[in-house]
Write a protein that holds these residues in place. Sequence first.
Motif, PDB file in Angstrom:
ATOM      1  N   UNK A 194       0.788  -1.277   0.035  1.00 32.15           N
ATOM      2  CA  UNK A 194       0.076   0.084   0.100  1.00 32.15           C
ATOM      3  C   UNK A 194       0.773   1.215   0.030  1.00 32.15           C
ATOM      4  N   UNK A 195       1.868   1.197   0.945  1.00 31.81           N
ATOM      5  CA  UNK A 195       2.953   2.558   1.163  1.00 31.81           C
ATOM      6  C   UNK A 195       4.188   2.171   0.193  1.00 31.81           C
ATOM      7  N   UNK A 196       4.151   1.337  -0.568  1.00 34.63           N
ATOM      8  CA  UNK A 196       5.410   0.966  -1.365  1.00 34.63           C
ATOM      9  C   UNK A 196       6.444   1.084  -0.722  1.00 34.63           C
ATOM     10  N   UNK A 197       6.835   0.688   0.370  1.00 32.51           N
ATOM     11  CA  UNK A 197       7.915   0.557   1.363  1.00 32.51           C
ATOM     12  C   UNK A 197       8.342  -0.706   1.854  1.00 32.51           C
ATOM     13  N   UNK A 198       9.681  -0.688   1.755  1.00 25.21           N
ATOM     14  CA  UNK A 198      10.519  -1.944   2.304  1.00 25.21           C
ATOM     15  C   UNK A 198      10.845  -1.730   3.571  1.00 25.21           C
ATOM     16  N   UNK A 199      11.112  -2.748   4.609  1.00 23.79           N
ATOM     17  CA  UNK A 199      11.594  -2.750   5.787  1.00 23.79           C
ATOM     18  C   UNK A 199      12.085  -3.962   6.427  1.00 23.79           C
ATOM     19  N   UNK A 200      13.297  -3.928   7.292  1.00 22.59           N
ATOM     20  CA  UNK A 200      13.689  -4.910   8.058  1.00 22.59           C
ATOM     21  C   UNK A 200      14.359  -4.345   9.207  1.00 22.59           C
ATOM     22  N   UNK A 201      14.614  -5.346  10.058  1.00 25.55           N
ATOM     23  CA  UNK A 201      15.436  -5.068  11.232  1.00 25.55           C
ATOM     24  C   UNK A 201      16.703  -6.287  11.214  1.00 25.55           C
ATOM     25  N   UNK A 202      16.598  -6.803  10.188  1.00 25.51           N
ATOM     26  CA  UNK A 202      17.949  -7.976   9.977  1.00 25.51           C
ATOM     27  C   UNK A 202      18.934  -7.187   9.530  1.00 25.51           C
ATOM     28  N   UNK A 203      20.133  -7.735   9.765  1.00 23.14           N
ATOM     29  CA  UNK A 203      21.469  -7.324   8.959  1.00 23.14           C
ATOM     30  C   UNK A 203      21.341  -7.290   7.606  1.00 23.14           C
ATOM     31  N   UNK A 204      21.884  -6.115   7.043  1.00 32.27           N
ATOM     32  CA  UNK A 204      21.667  -5.967   5.508  1.00 32.27           C
ATOM     33  C   UNK A 204      23.146  -5.553   4.992  1.00 32.27           C
ATOM     34  N   UNK A 205      23.176  -5.362   3.447  1.00 34.50           N
ATOM     35  CA  UNK A 205      24.391  -5.031   2.822  1.00 34.50           C
ATOM     36  C   UNK A 205      23.736  -4.259   1.587  1.00 34.50           C
ATOM     37  N   UNK A 206      24.010  -2.822   1.797  1.00 34.81           N
ATOM     38  CA  UNK A 206      23.562  -1.851   0.692  1.00 34.81           C
ATOM     39  C   UNK A 206      24.742  -1.511  -0.301  1.00 34.81           C
ATOM     40  N   UNK A 207      24.753  -1.878  -1.584  1.00 31.40           N
ATOM     41  CA  UNK A 207      25.884  -1.466  -2.414  1.00 31.40           C
ATOM     42  C   UNK A 207      25.223  -0.705  -3.596  1.00 31.40           C
ATOM     43  N   UNK A 208      25.796   0.483  -3.974  1.00 27.57           N
ATOM     44  CA  UNK A 208      25.656   1.315  -4.964  1.00 27.57           C
ATOM     45  C   UNK A 208      26.642   1.912  -5.633  1.00 27.57           C
ATOM     46  N   UNK A 209      26.828   2.817  -6.688  1.00 30.69           N
ATOM     47  CA  UNK A 209      27.946   3.354  -7.347  1.00 30.69           C
ATOM     48  C   UNK A 209      28.984   4.123  -6.567  1.00 30.69           C
TER      49      UNK A 209
END
Length: 184
Positions: free
Chosen positions: A138-153
Amino acid sequence: MFLLKKNKLFIAVMAVAVTLFFGCESNFKKVQQNNFTEFTPSGDADNVNLKYTDSGLIKAVLISSKMLDYATVDFAFTEFPKGIDLTVYDKKEKKTRITSNYAVSYKSTNIIDLQGKVKIVSEDGQKLETEQLYYDQKNEWFFTEKKFKLTDLKGASNGQGIDFSKDFKVINSQRITGEVLSSE
């Protein structure tokens, strides 16, 4: 004579107790069987290739080797026990690919729960990896409380806890570490 009456009374009480015990045991098993309900899907599909269109344009393509639909239970949901491969297209036809080993979509809340090697890769080169991620449709939103890795340019960062818009334009991350290139 008193001892004989006492023994007869003891034997009678024991006979009644044994009868009640075994009588209750069989009734208990019947009650257990009556309260057991079969939890089976109302729909079952193999090798799913679903295309969602709006005004003649493809908005999403969902591929999964197994889909189970539980539409008739009180809290209806659709389960993908063998994972999903989802490609989403934005208004400019840019693709974002989402994969996971398991997924479940809850119909009444419009929340999708992605689990097991969740990966989101955008056409712009952004990539998010985590073990569990929720998507609020509905809100087009992702979320988590887990560990993550975010990679970009600009680089890569790790953390625990993140929420972001489906187009990665708004990102709120917590407890992050890593190196990111600055525009300065």
